[in-house]
Scaffold this motif. Structure first.
Motif, PDB file in Angstrom:
ATOM      1  N   ALA A  39      95.216 -40.107  -9.571  1.00 26.15           N
ATOM      2  CA  ALA A  39      96.418 -40.821  -9.985  1.00 26.15           C
ATOM      3  C   ALA A  39      97.593 -39.846 -10.008  1.00 26.15           C
ATOM      4  O   ALA A  39      97.433 -38.675 -10.370  1.00 26.15           O
ATOM      5  CB  ALA A  39      96.224 -41.426 -11.373  1.00 26.15           C
ATOM      6  N   PRO A  40      98.794 -40.315  -9.642  1.00 28.50           N
ATOM      7  CA  PRO A  40      99.957 -39.440  -9.715  1.00 28.50           C
ATOM      8  C   PRO A  40     100.311 -39.136 -11.174  1.00 28.50           C
ATOM      9  O   PRO A  40     100.237 -40.007 -12.037  1.00 28.50           O
ATOM     10  CB  PRO A  40     101.063 -40.235  -9.038  1.00 28.50           C
ATOM     11  CG  PRO A  40     100.580 -41.636  -8.935  1.00 28.50           C
ATOM     12  CD  PRO A  40      99.100 -41.636  -9.099  1.00 28.50           C
ATOM     13  N   VAL A  41     100.660 -37.889 -11.428  1.00 28.74           N
ATOM     14  CA  VAL A  41     101.078 -37.425 -12.754  1.00 28.74           C
ATOM     15  C   VAL A  41     102.397 -36.702 -12.577  1.00 28.74           C
ATOM     16  O   VAL A  41     102.558 -35.911 -11.645  1.00 28.74           O
ATOM     17  CB  VAL A  41     100.038 -36.463 -13.368  1.00 28.74           C
ATOM     18  CG1 VAL A  41     100.525 -35.871 -14.664  1.00 28.74           C
ATOM     19  CG2 VAL A  41      98.708 -37.174 -13.564  1.00 28.74           C
ATOM     20  N   LYS A  42     103.334 -36.984 -13.483  1.00 31.88           N
ATOM     21  CA  LYS A  42     104.643 -36.332 -13.441  1.00 31.88           C
ATOM     22  C   LYS A  42     104.819 -35.445 -14.668  1.00 31.88           C
ATOM     23  O   LYS A  42     104.239 -35.705 -15.720  1.00 31.88           O
ATOM     24  CB  LYS A  42     105.756 -37.389 -13.425  1.00 31.88           C
ATOM     25  CG  LYS A  42     105.763 -38.234 -12.188  1.00 31.88           C
ATOM     26  CD  LYS A  42     106.907 -39.213 -12.225  1.00 31.88           C
ATOM     27  CE  LYS A  42     106.952 -39.954 -10.904  1.00 31.88           C
ATOM     28  NZ  LYS A  42     108.289 -40.345 -10.556  1.00 31.88           N
ATOM     29  N   LEU A  43     105.647 -34.440 -14.529  1.00 32.63           N
ATOM     30  CA  LEU A  43     106.001 -33.614 -15.679  1.00 32.63           C
ATOM     31  C   LEU A  43     106.587 -34.489 -16.772  1.00 32.63           C
ATOM     32  O   LEU A  43     106.278 -34.313 -17.955  1.00 32.63           O
ATOM     33  CB  LEU A  43     106.996 -32.524 -15.273  1.00 32.63           C
ATOM     34  CG  LEU A  43     107.483 -31.627 -16.406  1.00 32.63           C
ATOM     35  CD1 LEU A  43     106.339 -30.769 -16.947  1.00 32.63           C
ATOM     36  CD2 LEU A  43     108.630 -30.750 -15.932  1.00 32.63           C
ATOM     37  N   SER A  44     107.399 -35.457 -16.397  1.00 29.59           N
ATOM     38  CA  SER A  44     108.049 -36.340 -17.375  1.00 29.59           C
ATOM     39  C   SER A  44     107.051 -37.162 -18.188  1.00 29.59           C
ATOM     40  O   SER A  44     107.406 -37.689 -19.242  1.00 29.59           O
ATOM     41  CB  SER A  44     109.068 -37.250 -16.683  1.00 29.59           C
ATOM     42  OG  SER A  44     108.462 -37.982 -15.640  1.00 29.59           O
ATOM     43  N   ASP A  45     105.814 -37.254 -17.744  1.00 30.70           N
ATOM     44  CA  ASP A  45     104.770 -37.933 -18.529  1.00 30.70           C
ATOM     45  C   ASP A  45     104.498 -37.191 -19.842  1.00 30.70           C
ATOM     46  O   ASP A  45     103.896 -37.758 -20.751  1.00 30.70           O
ATOM     47  CB  ASP A  45     103.463 -38.044 -17.743  1.00 30.70           C
ATOM     48  CG  ASP A  45     103.573 -38.930 -16.510  1.00 30.70           C
ATOM     49  OD1 ASP A  45     104.517 -39.756 -16.436  1.00 30.70           O
ATOM     50  OD2 ASP A  45     102.713 -38.798 -15.618  1.00 30.70           O
ATOM     51  N   TYR A  46     104.916 -35.944 -19.918  1.00 28.52           N
ATOM     52  CA  TYR A  46     104.681 -35.110 -21.105  1.00 28.52           C
ATOM     53  C   TYR A  46     105.973 -34.855 -21.887  1.00 28.52           C
ATOM     54  O   TYR A  46     106.076 -33.876 -22.624  1.00 28.52           O
ATOM     55  CB  TYR A  46     104.031 -33.785 -20.685  1.00 28.52           C
ATOM     56  CG  TYR A  46     102.675 -34.010 -20.062  1.00 28.52           C
ATOM     57  CD1 TYR A  46     101.532 -34.111 -20.850  1.00 28.52           C
ATOM     58  CD2 TYR A  46     102.540 -34.184 -18.687  1.00 28.52           C
ATOM     59  CE1 TYR A  46     100.301 -34.356 -20.289  1.00 28.52           C
ATOM     60  CE2 TYR A  46     101.310 -34.429 -18.113  1.00 28.52           C
ATOM     61  CZ  TYR A  46     100.190 -34.511 -18.919  1.00 28.52           C
ATOM     62  OH  TYR A  46      98.960 -34.765 -18.361  1.00 28.52           O
ATOM     63  N   ALA A  47     106.934 -35.749 -21.742  1.00 25.10           N
ATOM     64  CA  ALA A  47     108.216 -35.615 -22.441  1.00 25.10           C
ATOM     65  C   ALA A  47     107.995 -35.498 -23.943  1.00 25.10           C
ATOM     66  O   ALA A  47     107.097 -36.129 -24.506  1.00 25.10           O
ATOM     67  CB  ALA A  47     109.106 -36.821 -22.138  1.00 25.10           C
ATOM     68  N   GLY A  48     108.800 -34.649 -24.583  1.00 27.75           N
ATOM     69  CA  GLY A  48     108.727 -34.481 -26.029  1.00 27.75           C
ATOM     70  C   GLY A  48     107.689 -33.473 -26.485  1.00 27.75           C
ATOM     71  O   GLY A  48     107.533 -33.246 -27.686  1.00 27.75           O
ATOM     72  N   LYS A  49     106.981 -32.868 -25.554  1.00 23.49           N
ATOM     73  CA  LYS A  49     105.982 -31.843 -25.892  1.00 23.49           C
ATOM     74  C   LYS A  49     106.413 -30.496 -25.313  1.00 23.49           C
ATOM     75  O   LYS A  49     107.135 -30.447 -24.323  1.00 23.49           O
ATOM     76  CB  LYS A  49     104.615 -32.191 -25.298  1.00 23.49           C
ATOM     77  CG  LYS A  49     103.921 -33.345 -25.951  1.00 23.49           C
ATOM     78  CD  LYS A  49     102.505 -33.448 -25.409  1.00 23.49           C
ATOM     79  CE  LYS A  49     101.716 -34.401 -26.257  1.00 23.49           C
ATOM     80  NZ  LYS A  49     100.646 -33.775 -26.960  1.00 23.49           N
ATOM     81  N   VAL A  50     105.908 -29.436 -25.914  1.00 24.72           N
ATOM     82  CA  VAL A  50     105.997 -28.120 -25.284  1.00 24.72           C
ATOM     83  C   VAL A  50     104.976 -28.132 -24.156  1.00 24.72           C
ATOM     84  O   VAL A  50     103.824 -28.538 -24.344  1.00 24.72           O
ATOM     85  CB  VAL A  50     105.691 -26.993 -26.292  1.00 24.72           C
ATOM     86  CG1 VAL A  50     105.585 -25.655 -25.581  1.00 24.72           C
ATOM     87  CG2 VAL A  50     106.751 -26.947 -27.381  1.00 24.72           C
ATOM     88  N   LYS A  51     105.423 -27.725 -22.969  1.00 28.01           N
ATOM     89  CA  LYS A  51     104.553 -27.748 -21.806  1.00 28.01           C
ATOM     90  C   LYS A  51     104.337 -26.324 -21.293  1.00 28.01           C
ATOM     91  O   LYS A  51     105.291 -25.591 -21.082  1.00 28.01           O
ATOM     92  CB  LYS A  51     105.164 -28.624 -20.713  1.00 28.01           C
ATOM     93  CG  LYS A  51     105.255 -30.089 -21.144  1.00 28.01           C
ATOM     94  CD  LYS A  51     106.260 -30.889 -20.365  1.00 28.01           C
ATOM     95  CE  LYS A  51     107.703 -30.662 -20.681  1.00 28.01           C
ATOM     96  NZ  LYS A  51     108.191 -31.058 -21.992  1.00 28.01           N
ATOM     97  N   VAL A  52     103.080 -25.968 -21.124  1.00 28.90           N
ATOM     98  CA  VAL A  52     102.707 -24.693 -20.543  1.00 28.90           C
ATOM     99  C   VAL A  52     102.120 -25.009 -19.183  1.00 28.90           C
ATOM    100  O   VAL A  52     101.136 -25.748 -19.084  1.00 28.90           O
ATOM    101  CB  VAL A  52     101.666 -23.957 -21.409  1.00 28.90           C
ATOM    102  CG1 VAL A  52     101.264 -22.635 -20.757  1.00 28.90           C
ATOM    103  CG2 VAL A  52     102.197 -23.743 -22.820  1.00 28.90           C
ATOM    104  N   ILE A  53     102.733 -24.485 -18.140  1.00 29.14           N
ATOM    105  CA  ILE A  53     102.213 -24.693 -16.794  1.00 29.14           C
ATOM    106  C   ILE A  53     101.560 -23.390 -16.346  1.00 29.14           C
ATOM    107  O   ILE A  53     102.230 -22.373 -16.168  1.00 29.14           O
ATOM    108  CB  ILE A  53     103.313 -25.121 -15.809  1.00 29.14           C
ATOM    109  CG1 ILE A  53     104.005 -26.401 -16.307  1.00 29.14           C
ATOM    110  CG2 ILE A  53     102.716 -25.335 -14.419  1.00 29.14           C
ATOM    111  CD1 ILE A  53     105.168 -26.854 -15.455  1.00 29.14           C
ATOM    112  N   ALA A  54     100.242 -23.446 -16.217  1.00 30.78           N
ATOM    113  CA  ALA A  54      99.460 -22.300 -15.746  1.00 30.78           C
ATOM    114  C   ALA A  54      99.216 -22.515 -14.256  1.00 30.78           C
ATOM    115  O   ALA A  54      98.543 -23.468 -13.866  1.00 30.78           O
ATOM    116  CB  ALA A  54      98.147 -22.212 -16.507  1.00 30.78           C
ATOM    117  N   VAL A  55      99.765 -21.644 -13.433  1.00 25.94           N
ATOM    118  CA  VAL A  55      99.711 -21.788 -11.983  1.00 25.94           C
ATOM    119  C   VAL A  55      98.744 -20.752 -11.422  1.00 25.94           C
ATOM    120  O   VAL A  55      98.768 -19.587 -11.842  1.00 25.94           O
ATOM    121  CB  VAL A  55     101.110 -21.582 -11.353  1.00 25.94           C
ATOM    122  CG1 VAL A  55     101.114 -21.989  -9.889  1.00 25.94           C
ATOM    123  CG2 VAL A  55     102.180 -22.327 -12.128  1.00 25.94           C
TER     124      VAL A  55
END
Length: 170
Positions: A39-55
């Motif tokens: 399923a497609p997932v967007k960064l905006s799906d996590y709005a209002g949270k601190v987001k850590v992107i581990a690449v």
């Protein structure tokens, strides 16, 4: 495609990163990747949270596995954050790894289809069509608070520096 000016090496040789390198203070660009169920997932799906992107380049390497284990361990201690673990691995490989390792505090996401994250954040390795290793931290206000491109892909990220920023945000 735009080449960014970040210097990264792999096996001693320089690689070319494609896309726009974000800076601290920038508004985080939205992107679309795939979840484990395709399923497609967007960064905006996590709005209002601190987001850590581990690449990371591939879940099937020791350093990438260690990076995912460490961020999973830290996410268990830090509540109200979303740890998004992104590579170009197929979602099936990511799911297999997380199930085998018992990792349930991170969200593995695949950028294999369009490299939408990779190009918008400047992590695409032109020579390999993989993502470089790094960490992006985005605040609840959707502003970028921390950016790390690991200078040698075969090294782990600076967890201490990332954790310091995360703890200031939660």
């Amino acid at each position: 495609m735009e080449k960014n000016n970040v210097k990264v090496t792999f096996k001693g040789g320089a690689v070319t990163l494609l896309g726009k390198a974000p800076k601290v203070g920038d508004t985080a660009p939205d992107f679309t990747v795939l979840s484990s169920d395709l399923a497609p997932v967007k960064l905006s799906d996590y709005a209002g949270k601190v987001k850590v992107i581990a690449v990371y380049p591939s879940i099937d390497t020791g350093i990438c596995a260690a990076q995912n284990r460490r961020f999973n361990q830290e996410a268990d201690k830090l509540k109200d954050i979303a740890v998004l673990s992104i590579s170009v691995d197929l979602p099936f490989a990511q799911s297999r790894f997380c199930a085998a390792e018992g990792l349930n505090n991170i969200v593995t996401l695949s950028d294999h289809k369009d490299l939408d994250f990779g190009y918008k954040y400047g992590f695409v390795i032109e020579e390999l069509r993989l993502l470089a290793r790094g960490t992006i931290i985005i605040g609840k206000d959707n502003k970028i608070k921390y950016v790390e491109y690991v200078p040698e892909i075969a090294q782990e990220p600076d967890y201490d520096a990332a954790l310091k920023v995360i703890k200031e945000l939660i």
